[in-house]
Enzyme design. Structure first.
Site, short mmCIF file in Angstrom:
data_model
loop_
_atom_site.label_atom_id
_atom_site.label_comp_id
_atom_site.label_asym_id
_atom_site.label_seq_id
_atom_site.Cartn_x
_atom_site.Cartn_y
_atom_site.Cartn_z
N GLU A 1 -6.72 4.04 3.03
CA GLU A 1 -6.56 2.86 1.97
C GLU A 1 -7.22 1.32 2.39
O GLU A 1 -6.73 0.24 2.25
CB GLU A 1 -4.84 2.45 1.76
CG GLU A 1 -4.52 3.83 0.72
CD GLU A 1 -3.10 3.62 0.68
OE1 GLU A 1 -2.44 2.67 0.66
OE2 GLU A 1 -2.62 5.01 0.01
N GLU B 1 -3.75 11.65 -1.25
CA GLU B 1 -2.34 11.24 -1.24
C GLU B 1 -1.98 10.80 -2.59
O GLU B 1 -2.55 10.16 -3.37
CB GLU B 1 -2.27 9.97 -0.41
CG GLU B 1 -0.90 9.36 -0.05
CD GLU B 1 -0.86 8.31 0.84
OE1 GLU B 1 -1.47 8.26 1.87
OE2 GLU B 1 0.10 7.35 0.26
#
Length: 826
Positions: A194, A278
Site C-alpha cells: 500500500e 488484499e
C-alpha cells in the site's frame, strides 16, 4: 469499522424480516401467485465447456500485516492442529489455495510487528519469527498451496532508511534463501504494501530473481489501491516483462458489503492476471456475506482471478484493533478455545470445489435476475481437461426464493450433480457450516435448483468435500501467579504469550553472568515504518485484560550507554495501527534516572518531555549488570520498586486493569529475565448492584419489568425498579453470573451465538458459558463485562444515549458504551 458492521447486520436482519412478512401476508390472503412469481424458473444456465474464460488462480488469506497469527503459535498441539486443518486441509474447512505472508521488518504493521530475519546488516537468522512455521504447516496439509510474500516495513539499516533500494532487493533474496532452507518455494513476491510502486525497482528485483536462482518466483506488482500498476505496465514494456501479476487492494470496497468490484480497461486488457490481492478486513462472522459476494463479483465485474482475504485468523489480543477479523478467532492459547467463523464456510463453497488452473466459464457466469446482483450471482469453473465443473451461487441480497436451471454441454460431464450450501441468513444460534443437500438428477438434460435467500450454494460434479465438526475447550482466564524465566527458549524464539508491537523480542544467550537464555530487544535502529505512528518505541505485551490488582516484575540488563528499559502494567486498549496505548510505564535508564509514565490514546505522555507521575534516581546501573523492576497495582495505588526497594507510591485511577509488558525507550538492546505477575488482593464482587453505562448514564434494565425467558436487555433511566438490579456471584473459574433481582434469571447471550450485535436477555439458569461473564476493571472506576462464551463485551448498541436502546454482545472496542459503573444496592 463499528458503524459499518452495525449497518450491515441491521440491513440483513431487516431484509430477512421484510421477506418473511411478505410471504406470510401472501399466504394469509391466498395470493399464492406472488410467491409463485418469486420462485419462477429463470432462463437455463448453459454450462458450456467450450466457453471462453480466464484461468482461476485461487482463493487465499494473509498472515501478517500485523501479528494477527501470533497467538496461534502458542496454542496446545491438539487445538492448533484443528485450526490449521480448518484453514488448509483439503475437503475439511476453508481449504485455502494461497497463503500470503509478511516479510518481517521489526515494525508495527497493523496490530503487531513481524520479526525480521536480519535485524542488523549481515546478521541473518533464518528461524526468526513464526511465519516459517506457518508455511511449513500449511504446505504439509496442502502441498499444492501457493505461497506469496509481501513487505509492510523493513529494518532501518536498509538503504539508509530507503525501502526502494538495492539493500531491499538483497534482503528479499536473502529471505527467499531462508525459505529454501525451510523447504518452501515462494511462488509470488511483492513490493511495498500500500505504497506507491517504483518501476525501476521492480525491474531490478526481477533481474535479481533471475540471476540468483529464483526464476520461478513471480512478481506480484502494485499491491495498493486502484490499478496504476496496470497502466504503467501497458506503457512500459520492460515493466510489463518484470511484473507477472497486477494486484489491487479493496477494489470491492473497504470494510463494506462488497456488492460491486472494480477494475479498469488497462487492467482487464493487460494480458496478465489481475488479482484482488488484499480484501476483507472484516470479522470472522460478519465478513462471510461480503466475502461470498466478492469472490463471485470480483470476476463478474472486474475479471480478477484471485481473491486474498486479510487476515487469515484473529489470533491476537482483544485490546488490538482488528481482533475479530479473519476466518477463525483464536485469542486464548492458554485455554485452547477457538471459534470457526462463517467466513470459513463462505470461502469453502469455492475452494473445496475448484483448483488453481481451472478455467472460468464465462457463458455460465453472471447475475441472477435483472437487478444487477440484488438477487445474487453465480460463477462457473471447469477443470482444464473438462473432466469436472462446479457452479457457485450466492443469494446474499435476495428477498425471496428463486429457481434456476442448468444444462451441461461442450464436453462437460452430466450425470448426478452434488449440492452443498451454507446458510448465512440466520444470525442467532451456533455458527452455520457447509452442508450437503440432495443430489440433482437431470430431467430432459436440465437440472433444477431451488435457491433460498441469504445462502451460498455449489453444484458440482466433484467429490471429496467435507465440513469438519470439532468441540473446542471453553474459554478460561489465564490464572495468576504467572512467571517465565525465559531460560529455556532456543535462540531466536519469542516468549510464550508475548506479542510484539514494535521492535523484536527474541531469546539469546544471557549476558551479565546469567546462564541459559534471556529475552532481548534485537532491533538496533528505528525501522522503515508502515503505520507511521508518532511513538514507535519497542514493546511487547501479554496477559489478560481482566487482570486488575497485581505486581509485575522483571530483571533487566542494559547493554549500551544512553539506553533505558521499561516495564509496562495495566495495558488497555491500543488504537489501530499502534497510534496510542492506555498503559503505565516504569522506565529505568543507565544513569539511574527512573520515571513512572502514563501513555494514552492517541499517544501522549510516553516521551522524555512529558511530566511523569513520579520520578527519581537510584545508583546508576550502567551496562552489563542485572537489576529488578517492579510495579504494584492495588486499587488506585501504584508502587514503584527497583532492586527490591520501594521508590514511590502514587495515586492514579485512570486505568483499573489490563495486561503487562516489556519495552525499551528507543531502539537499543535490553535483556530481560525472571518475568513474573503475582496477584494482588482484589476482593470478589458480591451482592446486588445497579449497572450503569458510562456513556449514557442509564441502567442495564430487563425490559418492561418482564421476567419471562427471552426478556430483552435494554438501557433505561433509573426508576428504582428491581428489574434494574443485578446480583453478582463469582464461580471457582473466576467468572460471574449476573442475575436479575426481579426475575432470578441470569443475563444470557442467547444460544451462545457467535454473532456480534445480538441483543442479550434473561433466560432460565443453565450454568452454560453464555451465562458467565468476566467483570474486569477498565478506566476511571468503570468495568467491562465480557461473555465467557465468545469474549464479546456488554455493549449499548451504536453508543446510543436513548432510553430503550438495545444492550448487546459486541466485539470489544474500548468505547465508553462498553464501560459500566457498579453501584452497590445491598
Amino acid at each position: 469499522m463499528r458503524t459499518t458492521l452495525r449497518t450491515n447486520s441491521r440491513l440483513v436482519r431487516r431484509a430477512a424480516t421484510v421477506a418473511a412478512a411478505l410471504l406470510t401476508v401472501a399466504a394469509m390472503n391466498g395470493q399464492a401467485s406472488a410467491q409463485a412469481r418469486a420462485a419462477a424458473p429463470k432462463p437455463t444456465i448453459t454450462v458450456d465447456g467450450t466457453s471462453a474464460g480466464r484461468t482461476f488462480d485461487g482463493i487465499g488469506a494473509i498472515s501478517g500485516g500485523g501479528g494477527n497469527t501470533r497467538l496461534l503459535r502458542d496454542y496446545p498441539a491438539a487445538q492448533q492442529g484443528e485450526i490449521l486443518d480448518y484453514l488448509f486441509k483439503p475437503g475439511y474447512g476453508a481449504s485455502l489455495q494461497i497463503l500470503k505472508v509478511e516479510v518481517g521488518g521489526d515494525t508495527n504493521s497493523t496490530d503487531g510487528a513481524e520479526a525480521s530475519i536480519e535485524h542488523s546488516r549481515g546478521v541473518v537468522d533464518c528461524n526468526a519469527g513464526y511465519e516459517w512455521w506457518l508455511m511449513e504447516q500449511a504446505k504439509a496439509r496442502n502441498p499444492n498451496l501457493k505461497i506469496a510474500a509481501l513487505s509492510w516495513g523493513a529494518p532501518g539499516w536498509i538503504g539508509d532508511h530507503t525501502f526502494y533500494s538495492q539493500d531491499m532487493i538483497d534482503y528479499l533474496t536473502t529471505w527467499l534463501g531462508c525459505a529454501k532452507q525451510h523447504g518452501i518455494t515462494v511462488d509470488y513476491m511483492g513490493g511495498w504494501n500500500e505504497r506507491d510502486f517504483d518501476a525501476a525497482w521492480y525491474k531490478s528485483l526481477k533481474s535479481a530473481l533471475l540471476t540468483r536462482g529464483y526464476a520461478s518466483t513471480k512478481i506480484l506488482g502494485g499491491e495498493s489501491w486502484g490499478w496504476p500498476i496496470a497502466t504503467a505496465m501497458k506503457n512500459d514494456p520492460a515493466l510489463y516483462d518484470a511484473v507477472d501479476v497486477a494486484g489491487s487492494h479493496y477494489n470491492c470496497g473497504y470494510m463494506s458489503a462488497m456488492t460491486h468490484c472494480s477494475s479498469d480497461a488497462d487492467a482487464q486488457n493487460l494480458g496478465k492476471p489481475i488479482w484482488a490481492s488484499e480484501n476483507g478486513s472484516e470479522g470472522a462472522e460478519v465478513g462471510a456475506a461480503p466475502v461470498a459476494r466478492a469472490i463471485n463479483r470480483g470476476y463478474i465485474d472486474a475479471k480478477m482471478t484471485a481473491y486474498i482475504n486479510w487476515p487469515l485468523v484473529a489470533s491476537l489480543y482483544q485490546n488490538l484493533g482488528f481482533h475479530d477479523a479473519g476466518l477463525i478467532t483464536a485469542d486464548q492459547p492458554w485455554s485452547g478455545n477457538y471459534s470457526v467463523g462463517r467466513t470459513t464456510w463462505s470461502i469453502a463453497q469455492t475452494t473445496q470445489f475448484t483448483s488453481p488452473g481451472w478455467k472460468y466459464v464465462d457463458g455460465a457466469t453472471g447475475y441472477l435476475g435483472a437487478r444487477n446482483g440484488t438477487e445474487g450471482s453465480y460463477v462457473t469453473y471447469r477443470a482444464p481437461d473438462k473432466s469436472a465443473w462446479s457452479t457457485v451461487f450466492e443469494t446474499m441480497d435476495a428477498t425471496a426464493p428463486q429457481t434456476v436451471t442448468l444444462k451441461a454441454t461442450g464436453g462437460l460431464p452430466g450425470g448426478t450433480l452434488h449440492v452443498w450450501s451454507t446458510d448465512l441468513s440466520q444470525k442467532g444460534g451456533a455458527t452455520p457450516r457447509m452442508e450437503r443437500g440432495p443430489d440433482l438428477k437431470a430431467n430432459a438434460g436440465t437440472y433444477t435448483l431451488a435457491l433460498e435467500p441469504g445462502r451460498v450454494y455449489t453444484v458440482t460434479t466433484t467429490t471429496g468435500q467435507g465440513a469438519a465438526v470439532t468441540t473446542p475447550p471453553q474459554r478460561s482466564q489465564l490464572p495468576l501467579p504467572y512467571s517465565d524465566s525465559f531460560a529455556g527458549y532456543g535462540k531466536g524464539q519469542e516468549a510464550r504469550y508475548f506479542s510484539t508491537m514494535n521492535g523484536a523480542f527474541e531469546a539469546v544467550p544471557c549476558a551479565g553472568g546469567r546462564t541459559g537464555s534471556c529475552l532481548r530487544q534485537m532491533s538496533p535502529v528505528s525501522p522503515i515504518q508502515w503505520t507511521d505512528e508518532t511513538s514507535n518505541q519497542p514493546y511487547t505485551i501479554m496477559g489478560e485484560q481482566s487482570w486488575g490488582d497485581y505486581t509485575v516484575s522483571a530483571d533487566v540488563l542494559l547493554e549500551q550507554g544512553g539506553s533505558a528499559a521499561e516495564l509496562l502494567g495495566r495495558i488497555g486498549t491500543q488504537d489501530k495501527n499502534n497510534n496510542g496505548l492506555n498503559a503505565y510505564h516504569l522506565r529505568l535508564s543507565d544513569t539511574g534516572t527512573w520515571k513512572l509514565l502514563k501513555s494514552g490514546r492517541p499517544w501522549g505522555g510516553w516521551d522524555t518531555t512529558a511530566a511523569p507521575l513520579a520520578e527519581g534516581t537510584v545508583p546508576a546501573p550502567g551496562t552489563g549488570t542485572w537489576h529488578n523492576l517492579a510495579l504494584t497495582f492495588q486499587g488506585d495505588a501504584i508502587t514503584v520498586a527497583i532492586d527490591g526497594q520501594t521508590q514511590a507510591t502514587v495515586t492514579d485511577g485512570s486505568f483499573g486493569g489490563g495486561q503487562v509488558g516489556l519495552g525499551t525507550a528507543g531502539y537499543h538492546p535490553v535483556q530481560y529475565a525472571n518475568f513474573s505477575v503475582t496477584p494482588g488482593t482484589t476482593p470478589a464482587l458480591s451482592g446486588t448492584y445497579k449497572i450503569v453505562n458510562a456513556n449514557s448514564g442509564q441502567l442495564l434494565d430487563a425490559s418492561g419489568g418482564q421476567t419471562t425467558d427471552g426478556t430483552p436487555a435494554i438501557q433505561w433511566p433509573d426508576n428504582g425498579g428491581a428489574n434494574q438490579q443485578w446480583s453478582l456471584a463469582r464461580n471457582s473459574d473466576g467468572y460471574y453470573t449476573v442475575t436479575g433481582a426481579a426475575s432470578l434469571k441470569p443475563l444470557t447471550a442467547p444460544q451462545a451465538t457467535t454473532w456480534p450485535g445480538t441483543q442479550l436477555g434473561l433466560w432460565t439458569a443453565t450454568g452454560g458459558p453464555e451465562q458467565q461473564w468476566v467483570i474486569a476493571p477498565a478506566n476511571d472506576g468503570t468495568y467491562t463485562i465480557e461473555s465467557r462464551a465468545n469474549g464479546y463485551a456488554l455493549d449499548v448498541r451504536g453508543a446510543s444515549t436513548s432510553s430503550g436502546a438495545s444492550v448487546d454482545q459486541y466485539i470489544t472496542t474500548g468505547g465508553t458504551n462498553q464501560q459500566w459503573r457498579l453501584v452497590k444496592v445491598s
